[in-house]
Design an enzyme around this catalytic site. Structure first.
Site, mmCIF file in Angstrom:
data_model
loop_
_atom_site.group_PDB
_atom_site.id
_atom_site.type_symbol
_atom_site.label_atom_id
_atom_site.label_comp_id
_atom_site.label_asym_id
_atom_site.label_seq_id
_atom_site.Cartn_x
_atom_site.Cartn_y
_atom_site.Cartn_z
ATOM 1 N N GLU A 164 0.866 -1.167 0.000
ATOM 2 C CA GLU A 164 0.000 0.000 0.000
ATOM 3 C C GLU A 164 0.910 1.226 0.000
ATOM 4 O OE1 GLU A 164 -2.772 0.493 3.245
ATOM 5 O OE2 GLU A 164 -3.656 2.246 2.251
ATOM 6 N N ARG A 190 5.881 -12.662 9.384
ATOM 7 C CA ARG A 190 6.543 -11.423 9.019
ATOM 8 C C ARG A 190 7.900 -11.328 9.689
ATOM 9 N NH1 ARG A 190 4.518 -6.280 9.769
ATOM 10 N NH2 ARG A 190 2.640 -6.946 8.746
ATOM 11 N N LYS A 239 4.823 0.746 9.504
ATOM 12 C CA LYS A 239 4.818 2.000 8.746
ATOM 13 C C LYS A 239 4.271 3.141 9.580
ATOM 14 C CE LYS A 239 3.213 0.159 4.812
ATOM 15 N NZ LYS A 239 2.587 0.096 3.498
HETATM 16 P P1 ATP Z 1 3.225 -2.241 8.054
HETATM 17 O O1 ATP Z 1 2.762 -3.210 9.085
HETATM 18 O O2 ATP Z 1 4.657 -1.880 8.149
HETATM 19 O O3 ATP Z 1 2.339 -1.031 7.928
HETATM 20 P P2 ATP Z 1 1.848 -3.439 5.871
HETATM 21 O O4 ATP Z 1 1.690 -4.897 5.907
HETATM 22 O O5 ATP Z 1 0.654 -2.645 6.193
HETATM 23 O O6 ATP Z 1 3.131 -3.046 6.693
HETATM 24 P P3 ATP Z 1 1.873 -3.310 3.045
HETATM 25 O O7 ATP Z 1 2.264 -2.172 2.187
HETATM 26 O O8 ATP Z 1 0.468 -3.736 3.051
HETATM 27 O O9 ATP Z 1 2.352 -2.926 4.479
HETATM 28 O O10 ATP Z 1 2.822 -4.542 2.762
HETATM 29 C C1 ATP Z 1 3.116 -5.016 1.475
HETATM 30 C C2 ATP Z 1 3.529 -6.442 1.570
HETATM 31 O O11 ATP Z 1 4.674 -6.574 2.400
HETATM 32 C C3 ATP Z 1 2.434 -7.280 2.174
HETATM 33 O O12 ATP Z 1 2.283 -8.443 1.408
HETATM 34 C C4 ATP Z 1 2.911 -7.569 3.560
HETATM 35 O O13 ATP Z 1 2.446 -8.816 3.983
HETATM 36 C C5 ATP Z 1 4.435 -7.534 3.397
HETATM 37 N N1 ATP Z 1 5.085 -7.134 4.646
HETATM 38 C C6 ATP Z 1 4.866 -6.020 5.360
HETATM 39 N N2 ATP Z 1 5.613 -6.012 6.480
HETATM 40 C C7 ATP Z 1 6.330 -7.161 6.465
HETATM 41 C C8 ATP Z 1 7.276 -7.762 7.348
HETATM 42 N N3 ATP Z 1 7.667 -7.170 8.486
HETATM 43 N N4 ATP Z 1 7.809 -8.947 7.009
HETATM 44 C C9 ATP Z 1 7.442 -9.556 5.866
HETATM 45 N N5 ATP Z 1 6.561 -9.064 5.000
HETATM 46 C C10 ATP Z 1 5.989 -7.877 5.291
#
Ligand code: ATP
Ligand code: MG
Length: 564
Positions: A37, A263, A273
């Site tokens: 996102e 994760r 984020k």
């Molecule tokens: P955050 O928790 O940092 O806001 P998010 O999951 O909301 O991260 P997205 O932009 O939706 O952020 O993530 C894009 C992709 O990266 C998704 O498929 C998510 O599962 C993966 N992702 C995000 N954070 C991690 C992490 N710490 N380890 C592995 N994959 C991750």
């Protein structure tokens, strides 16, 4: 562009794919996607997902799409889209012509919703957000059915069209799936698919005043792109039945398999984020690309290489259970890569003047020094030696303790690539008593670094010739947080910030080969660590270097000490 090869070792996700290939579930296709996102800069956790999705596609001869998952206008922006594109490319991956935006699917998603309404599988609910929450039930209690649940298809179609047309206030209605208010999985209790939200979207502007929810948009975006394996993090495990339900109700041919993995959690680091945005907005760091940030932009600016980050992602692998990866492992991967490729140079961070009393006033010798001790292919450079030098302040002690083997009055040491010198006198600042200058003698017979009479020295010091050296600013970066789990106190994480995470030293003194170091070039400063000419601030006029990582893991030593 060829995709970099990642860990060929198998894992549970690759085993699932192997099984699908064997049974022909997706006709032999492998299609993944990385769906960020655009509401923040990518961080090292995203790198794990990038390496996994693109790595699998490369390994199986499949494809990996880059998709902006931009269905929630709040906080999304072009700046973030650009950062994602830039960072994924920098990590070494290529999506060819497959850059997609979920917001491009808004019309299609709307039509899918209409189809669900027509099939009696979705309805417009006019309860307030609070009422919906209250009636959802709990883990032990079933939910209550909405009084609007049995609206006719015609009424639902009419209301949904009018929601889209902007006839209602924000929050007046939502579109919900008609599933099961008694489901043990709360996410299946008539989840919300659409809400009214008057917000300007960074791409579609004011075209829409209704936006799809993540669970609705994600599975359908995957299906539209004919993804085969929709890999996501563990917290979406309970969403999988909903993912499947929506695709099943619509009888879509393309029905991807969702697979969840743990994760990345990294010690001394925050990977959320929302919190990273706070660090930036509250100016606790200097921006998204602050070299202390766990963002790809920060790591790039610090001097980490994409190779090191990919090696790290390969090493940690993928698993089904959450754990905390030690930051030292990432630093180890960075050292391992830079040890191979970084040319060696000499830089004095805290200069102490040394005068070689018996060295001719105007003489200058040029020492030809190899750029890498094990790799002659990396060539050599010439380093000038003259009467006045700088050495590291901490390499001299007037009254050395027992185990201090470096320079002190009467003691002889070797200068790297050159002569033995012996300290014969020192000059102090009369006011502070601080040693400001050393007088030494050199032994002309030791040019080779060895004494013909076989006498030994206990230390070799780095140095630069004072007149030839280039002044530079050096930024010593350390961990942003001083505790392994900075998120342990929830939103109160900022109290764990490491006050010594940045120390700026100036002027440091580098050997002349560093004049005009191209921004982004990486070096090993002998005995000190790996450093990178800052991509934003370094110039030929004023070189600025970031410490990427120390030569050894000093934190391991510190925590060992604390244990004792
Ligand atoms: P955050 O928790 O940092 O806001 P998010 O999951 O909301 O991260 P997205 O932009 O939706 O952020 O993530 C894009 C992709 O990266 C998704 O498929 C998510 O599962 C993966 N992702 C995000 N954070 C991690 C992490 N710490 N380890 C592995 N994959 C991750
Ligand atoms: Mg997310």
């Amino acid at each position: 562009m060829t995709q970099p090869q990642l860990s060929p070792a198998s894992d549970f996700i690759r085993e699932i794919i192997d099984e699908h290939l064997r049974t022909g579930r997706f006709q032999g296709r492998v299609a993944t996607r990385f769906p960020p996102e655009p509401n923040g800069y990518p961080h090292i956790g995203h790198a794990k997902s990038v390496c996994l999705n693109f790595g699998i596609a490369a390994q199986y001869g499949g494809t990996c799409n880059l998709r902006m998952d931009d269905t929630d206008p709040a906080g999304e922006s072009v700046e973030y889209v650009k950062s994602i594109i830039n960072d994924v490319r920098w990590l070494g991956f290529d999506w060819e012509d497959r850059l997609f935006y979920a917001s491009d699917y808004f019309e299609q998603l709307y039509q899918f919703a209409v189809r669900l309404i027509k099939a009696g599988k979705a309805y417009v609910c006019s309860l307030s957000a609070d009422e919906i929450r209250e009636q959802r039930g709990t883990l032990t209690q079933p939910g209550k059915e909405s009084p609007y649940r049995n609206r006719s298809v015609e009424e639902n179609l009419d209301l949904f069209a009018r929601m889209r047309a902007g006839e209602f206030e924000d929050g007046a209605h939502v579109l919900r799936g008609k599933i099961d208010m008694a489901s043990p999985n709360i996410l299946m209790r008539d989840p919300i698919f659409y809400r009214i939200k008057r917000a300007t979207h960074y791409r579609t502007g004011a075209t829409w005043c209704i936006y799809p929810m993540y669970d609705f948009a994600h599975c359908l975006s995957d299906s539209i792109e004919k993804i085969t394996h929709s890999i996501c993090t563990l917290e979406f495990e309970n969403n999988r039945p909903l993912y499947d339900w929506i695709l099943d109700q619509l009888k879509l041919d393309s029905h991807p398999q969702q697979i969840e993995f743990a994760r990345l959690n990294l010690s001394y680091t925050i990977l959320s984020k929302r919190r990273l945005i706070e660090l930036v907005n509250q100016k606790l760091v200097k921006g998204w690309d602050d070299p202390r940030m766990p963002t790809i932009a920060g790591m790039r600016r610090r001097g980490y290489t994409p190779e090191a980050i990919r090696a790290f992602c390969g090493r940690i692998g993928v698993a089904k259970n959450e754990n905390l990866v030690d930051l030292s492992l990432l630093e180890h991967c960075v050292r391992e890569d830079l040890n191979e490729r970084a040319p060696r140079v000499m830089v004095v961070l805290r200069p102490l003047r040394v005068i070689i009393d018996n060295y001719p006033e105007t003489r200058v010798e040029e020492f030809e020094c190899p750029n890498h001790p094990q790799n002659p292919g990396m060539g050599s450079r010439s380093v000038p030696f003259s009467k006045v030098l700088y050495i590291e302040e901490e390499d001299f002690l007037e009254t050395p303790p027992k185990k201090f083997f470096r320079l002190s009055p009467g003691r002889e040491v070797r200068l790297r690539f050159g002569y033995f010198i012996k300290c014969v006198n020192l000059v102090k600042d009369p006011k502070t008593g601080k040693v400001v200058e050393l007088h030494c003698t050199y032994d002309p017979e030791t040019r080779s670094g060895f004494a013909p009479d076989g006498r030994k020295v206990d230390a070799t010091l780095h140095w630069v010739s004072a007149n030839h050296s280039v002044p530079a600013e050096v930024r010593l970066y350390d961990r942003l947080f001083r505790v392994p789990d900075p998120a342990r106190d929830g939103d109160d994480y900022s109290k764990h910030l490491n006050p010594k995470s940045l120390e700026i030293l100036t002027p440091c003194r580098g050997e002349p080969s560093l004049a005009g170091a191209a921004p982004g070039s990486r070096y090993q400063f002998e005995r000190l660590g790996y450093f990178c000419a800052d991509i934003a601030d370094s110039s030929a006029k004023k070189p600025v270097f970031n410490r990427i990582v120390t030569l050894r893991d000093s934190w391991a030593k510190i925590s060992e000490k604390e244990k004792r």
